[in-house]
Design an enzyme around this catalytic site. Structure first.
Site, PDB file in Angstrom:
ATOM      1  N   LYS A  24     -51.871 -62.314 -56.911  1.00  0.00           N
ATOM      2  CA  LYS A  24     -50.659 -62.798 -57.585  1.00  0.00           C
ATOM      3  C   LYS A  24     -50.997 -63.292 -59.001  1.00  0.00           C
ATOM      4  CE  LYS A  24     -48.372 -64.040 -53.219  1.00  0.00           C
ATOM      5  NZ  LYS A  24     -47.784 -65.170 -52.442  1.00  0.00           N
ATOM      6  N   TYR A  79     -39.803 -58.739 -51.118  1.00  0.00           N
ATOM      7  CA  TYR A  79     -39.494 -59.979 -50.387  1.00  0.00           C
ATOM      8  C   TYR A  79     -38.059 -59.958 -49.858  1.00  0.00           C
ATOM      9  CZ  TYR A  79     -43.864 -62.336 -51.843  1.00  0.00           C
ATOM     10  OH  TYR A  79     -45.178 -62.720 -52.003  1.00  0.00           O
ATOM     11  N   ASN A  99     -50.240 -69.527 -54.115  1.00  0.00           N
ATOM     12  CA  ASN A  99     -51.240 -69.244 -53.074  1.00  0.00           C
ATOM     13  C   ASN A  99     -52.055 -67.968 -53.309  1.00  0.00           C
ATOM     14  OD1 ASN A  99     -49.204 -67.520 -52.406  1.00  0.00           O
ATOM     15  ND2 ASN A  99     -48.903 -68.271 -50.328  1.00  0.00           N
ATOM     16  N   HIS A 136     -51.391 -61.939 -51.758  1.00  0.00           N
ATOM     17  CA  HIS A 136     -50.470 -61.434 -50.741  1.00  0.00           C
ATOM     18  C   HIS A 136     -51.215 -60.474 -49.826  1.00  0.00           C
ATOM     19  CE1 HIS A 136     -47.009 -59.565 -48.799  1.00  0.00           C
ATOM     20  NE2 HIS A 136     -47.613 -58.403 -49.020  1.00  0.00           N
ATOM     21  N   GLU A 151     -44.542 -51.632 -47.539  1.00  0.00           N
ATOM     22  CA  GLU A 151     -44.977 -52.169 -48.830  1.00  0.00           C
ATOM     23  C   GLU A 151     -45.814 -51.159 -49.608  1.00  0.00           C
ATOM     24  OE1 GLU A 151     -46.910 -55.860 -47.862  1.00  0.00           O
ATOM     25  OE2 GLU A 151     -45.041 -56.791 -47.182  1.00  0.00           O
TER      26      GLU A 151
HETATM   27  P1  IDP Z   1     -46.977 -64.761 -46.667  1.00  0.00           P
HETATM   28  O1  IDP Z   1     -47.170 -64.542 -48.146  1.00  0.00           O
HETATM   29  O2  IDP Z   1     -48.119 -65.571 -46.085  1.00  0.00           O
HETATM   30  O3  IDP Z   1     -46.722 -63.496 -45.888  1.00  0.00           O
HETATM   31  P2  IDP Z   1     -44.114 -65.440 -46.555  1.00  0.00           P
HETATM   32  O4  IDP Z   1     -43.463 -66.405 -45.601  1.00  0.00           O
HETATM   33  O5  IDP Z   1     -43.778 -63.992 -46.448  1.00  0.00           O
HETATM   34  O6  IDP Z   1     -45.688 -65.705 -46.453  1.00  0.00           O
HETATM   35  O7  IDP Z   1     -43.741 -65.958 -48.014  1.00  0.00           O
HETATM   36  C1  IDP Z   1     -43.976 -65.155 -49.133  1.00  0.00           C
HETATM   37  C2  IDP Z   1     -44.430 -66.034 -50.279  1.00  0.00           C
HETATM   38  O8  IDP Z   1     -43.370 -66.898 -50.660  1.00  0.00           O
HETATM   39  C3  IDP Z   1     -45.592 -66.960 -49.954  1.00  0.00           C
HETATM   40  O9  IDP Z   1     -46.853 -66.332 -50.018  1.00  0.00           O
HETATM   41  C4  IDP Z   1     -45.430 -68.023 -51.026  1.00  0.00           C
HETATM   42  O10 IDP Z   1     -45.923 -67.541 -52.290  1.00  0.00           O
HETATM   43  C5  IDP Z   1     -43.911 -68.117 -51.135  1.00  0.00           C
HETATM   44  N1  IDP Z   1     -43.399 -69.216 -50.300  1.00  0.00           N
HETATM   45  C6  IDP Z   1     -43.250 -69.224 -48.950  1.00  0.00           C
HETATM   46  N2  IDP Z   1     -42.745 -70.397 -48.532  1.00  0.00           N
HETATM   47  C7  IDP Z   1     -42.565 -71.150 -49.642  1.00  0.00           C
HETATM   48  C8  IDP Z   1     -42.076 -72.485 -49.875  1.00  0.00           C
HETATM   49  O11 IDP Z   1     -41.692 -73.214 -48.951  1.00  0.00           O
HETATM   50  N3  IDP Z   1     -42.032 -72.885 -51.171  1.00  0.00           N
HETATM   51  C9  IDP Z   1     -42.432 -72.128 -52.212  1.00  0.00           C
HETATM   52  N4  IDP Z   1     -42.907 -70.869 -52.041  1.00  0.00           N
HETATM   53  C10 IDP Z   1     -42.985 -70.388 -50.774  1.00  0.00           C
END
Ligand code: IDP
Length: 161
Positions: free
Chosen positions: A20, A60, A123, A126, A137
């Site tokens: 990212k 997403y 984080n 992905h 994807e």
């Molecule tokens: P993943 O990336 O581990 O598969 P997902 O639930 O698909 O998790 O969420 C996609 C991305 O959205 C996460 O990696 C993170 O960057 C962002 N995200 C998820 N939950 C939150 C939140 O509560 N606050 C801000 N960003 C979030």
């Protein structure tokens, strides 16, 4: 050990991994690639791009109604991403383990998120979360001709034939 219809180990499984914008800015691309290489996975696609809001909305699609979606778009479009396709036995599930929990606070040390990040909104990486998700994807981010079929000489050392 999963096998395909020919009775061979399923080493053709593929997943989508993206570094990212925060990971690119922090020069973590090399370290992330190194982890997948050293685990034994094979790189079959790689590119850098500035993501459009349209592509993100498709990527997403399950999150567009979430309260954090607009900040997620801002984050993901804040700079270039490096997107990759990795191939190998059980790569979807193993990558999720290597990447760690969505919230870095819950990601153990030794995982990408556990080693390089603090907060769910930054984080670093992905990883597709299922075989179906990975297929969807990969088709979304890559054209078929951008994926390279090649034999890695050490494949028989990392996986039973
Ligand atoms: P993943 O990336 O581990 O598969 P997902 O639930 O698909 O998790 O969420 C996609 C991305 O959205 C996460 O990696 C993170 O960057 C962002 N995200 C998820 N939950 C939150 C939140 O509560 N606050 C801000 N960003 C979030």
């Amino acid at each position: 050990f999963r096998t395909n219809s020919a009775g061979l180990a399923d080493v053709k499984e593929r997943t989508l991994i993206a570094v990212k914008p925060d990971g690119v800015q922090r020069r973590l691309v090399g370290q992330i690639i190194r982890r997948f290489e050293q685990r034994g996975f094979k790189l079959v696609g790689l590119k850098m791009l500035q993501v459009s809001e349209g592509l993100l909305a498709q990527h997403y699609c399950q999150l567009t109604q979430k309260p954090f979606y607009s900040s997620l778009v801002e984050y993901m479009t804040s700079g270039p991403v490096v997107v990759m396709v990795w191939e190998g036995h059980n790569v979807v599930q193993s990558s999720r383990v290597m990447v760690g929990a969505t919230n870095p606070a819950a990601a153990p040390a030794g995982t990408v998120r556990g080693d390089f990040s603090l907060h769910v909104s930054r984080n670093v990486v992905h990883a597709s979360d299922s075989l179906e998700g990975a297929q969807r994807e990969i088709q979304l981010w890559f054209q078929g001709k951008e994926l390279v079929e090649w034999d890695c000489w050490d494949q028989t050392l990392t996986c039973e034939k």
